[in-house]
Design a protein around this motif. Structure first.
Motif, short mmCIF file in Angstrom:
data_model
loop_
_atom_site.label_atom_id
_atom_site.label_comp_id
_atom_site.label_asym_id
_atom_site.label_seq_id
_atom_site.Cartn_x
_atom_site.Cartn_y
_atom_site.Cartn_z
N HIS A 22 -7.77 5.98 1.45
CA HIS A 22 -7.23 4.62 1.37
C HIS A 22 -7.92 3.69 2.37
O HIS A 22 -8.21 2.53 2.04
CB HIS A 22 -5.73 4.63 1.63
CG HIS A 22 -5.09 3.28 1.53
ND1 HIS A 22 -4.87 2.65 0.32
CD2 HIS A 22 -4.67 2.42 2.49
CE1 HIS A 22 -4.32 1.47 0.54
NE2 HIS A 22 -4.19 1.30 1.85
N CYS A 67 0.81 -1.22 0.00
CA CYS A 67 0.00 0.00 0.00
C CYS A 67 0.84 1.27 0.00
O CYS A 67 0.37 2.33 -0.38
CB CYS A 67 -0.92 0.02 1.20
SG CYS A 67 -2.06 -1.37 1.20
N CYS A 100 -9.15 -0.12 1.76
CA CYS A 100 -8.19 -1.15 2.14
C CYS A 100 -8.46 -1.65 3.56
O CYS A 100 -8.21 -0.95 4.54
CB CYS A 100 -6.76 -0.63 2.04
SG CYS A 100 -5.53 -1.85 2.53
N CYS A 131 -5.22 -2.16 5.96
CA CYS A 131 -4.69 -0.92 6.53
C CYS A 131 -5.62 -0.37 7.62
O CYS A 131 -5.16 0.15 8.63
CB CYS A 131 -4.47 0.14 5.45
SG CYS A 131 -2.95 -0.09 4.51
#
Ligand SMILES: [Zn+2]
Lengths: 187, 233
Positions: B35, B10, B39, B42
């Motif tokens: 993000h 990432c 994701c 994460c």
């Protein structure tokens, strides 16, 4: 009005050497916090704290005003810790771990004490987990998490690029996560 | 082990820690938040880091060491030297003490030798009586080197109290006035006659504290009670 660190240093160098103790009182808690979390042992941290201020006093005339006094003395303290860590043998650490282990046996199990013991257990595991990290990760975590320094200040103290500080922080936290999640399963 | 693997692909590591500690720029914040929506790993990692931080904060420190740095008021060069020599008997066995005496006596144009009767002094009449401020400056430099050596030796033996005294002395040597040094240089010639007297005294009475005599002479201190002390203690 409270004197700035720089003003105190000027006074000390100007002959009012007692003024230095104002700096000691102002920074001893921080330096002890740093050395204790770096070294993991109270007695050694106390010695390292004393040593840090002694060294700062001795080298005060070398302090250049362009840096912050706090950055300068943190740097001295870290150098002292690193020297001590390098001088440690594996044997000494394992003895210390045994001592700590035996010192944390539950003493009673009333509800009141139960919380306290759980708290102690967590603290103990945090101490252990931190100690098991490589020193270069540990020092970043300690300065960020406990001393609340900006990443840029940490970079300045360690003399490394900002991105390296953040990478070490990331890796350090990942490692702490591994170690502490193992603990969460255990308790 | 419930640990989820790191998220190497990432490329969000730096932005993530900045975000975690409220140091992200507006642009970074926007990037990270966008993000995290897409994701999962994460997002989980960030939550885990929050938990790690919470546990780290459990370790708080309530005791404090007693830190004391002994500082003393600025004094003249002579007073500093005198104190150095009072500290020396502790280190009488260390070569430093003897070397220091030799050094100062040599600066005064006096030779020291250690023979059967202990220390003895003899004025070196072949040396110039005139001494410059730069000689005196050299004495100061040499003494500082010596004090530093003593500090190191003291630290190695973990003698904190002595170390602190020496550290204070070292800083005073550093800040000693140039005028003191010039005065030292200028007084040397005047001291010659007195040193000869001391020399006779030392021959006559065994076991005097050389440093005390020397420096009480030098500073015109007529404190006589010291003269019955023994060398090296
Ligand atoms: Zn991701």
């Amino acid at each position: 009005m409270e004197l700035s660190d720089t003003q105190i240093i000027e006074r000390t160098l100007g002959g009012d050497t007692d003024a230095f103790n104002l700096l000691v009182r102002r920074w001893e808690r921080h330096i002890y916090g740093l050395t204790l979390r770096m070294l993991g042992r109270d007695d050694e941290a106390k010695d390292a704290t004393q040593e840090t201020f002694l060294s700062a006093y001795r080298n005060l005339s070398k302090f250049r005003g362009e840096a912050k006094f706090s950055s300068w003395i943190y740097r001295i303290a870290l150098n002292i810790c690193n020297t001590r860590l390098r001088g440690r043998s594996r044997f000494v650490i394992s003895i210390e771990e045994q001592r700590e282990e035996s010192g944390f046996e539950p003493v009673a199990d009333t509800n009141d004490l139960g919380d306290n013991i759980q708290q102690q257990q967590i603290t103990l595991h945090v101490r252990r987990a931190l100690q098991s990290l490589p020193a270069e990760m540990r020092q970043v975590i300690v300065m960020k998490e406990y001393e609340g320094l900006k990443f840029s200040e940490i970079a300045d103290i360690l003399g490394i690029p900002l991105s390296t500080v953040k990478t070490r922080m990331y890796t350090g936290l990942s490692e702490m996560r591994k170690r502490l999640e193992r603990l969460r399963e255990a308790i | 082990m419930s640990y989820t693997d790191k998220t190497p692909n990432c490329n969000m590591h730096e932005a993530m820690v900045s975000y975690l500690y409220d140091e992200a720029s507006v642009e970074e914040c926007r990037q990270v938040e966008a993000h995290l929506v897409e994701c999962r790993s994460c997002k989980e990692e960030l939550e885990a880091f929050h938990r790690v931080r919470g546990m780290l904060q459990q370790w708080q420190i309530d005791d404090l060491p007693v830190v004391r740095v002994e500082t003393t008021a600025r004094r003249s060069f002579f007073e500093v030297l005198r104190e150095l020599f009072t500290l020396m008997p502790v280190w009488a066995k260390a070569t430093g003490a003897v070397a220091a005496l030799m050094l100062v006596l040599a600066a005064l144009g006096t030779e020291v030798s250690i023979g059967k009767q202990g220390f003895s002094l003899s004025a070196d009449i072949t040396r110039s009586n005139k001494r410059s401020a730069s000689d005196a400056e050299q004495i100061r430099v040499d003494l500082r080197v010596m004090v530093n050596d003593m500090i190191l030796a003291s630290e190695r033996q973990q003698k904190d109290e002595l170390t602190m005294k020496l550290v204070a002395l070292e800083s005073q040597l550093q800040s000693a006035h140039q005028s003191d040094l010039v005065r030292l240089a200028a007084s040397i010639e005047d001291q010659r006659a007195r040193i000869k007297t001391i020399e006779r005294d030392i021959d006559r009475r065994e076991g005097l504290n050389l440093a005390d005599i020397l420096f009480s002479e030098l500073t015109n201190d007529r404190d006589e009670r010291r003269t019955d002390k023994k060398i090296g203690d």
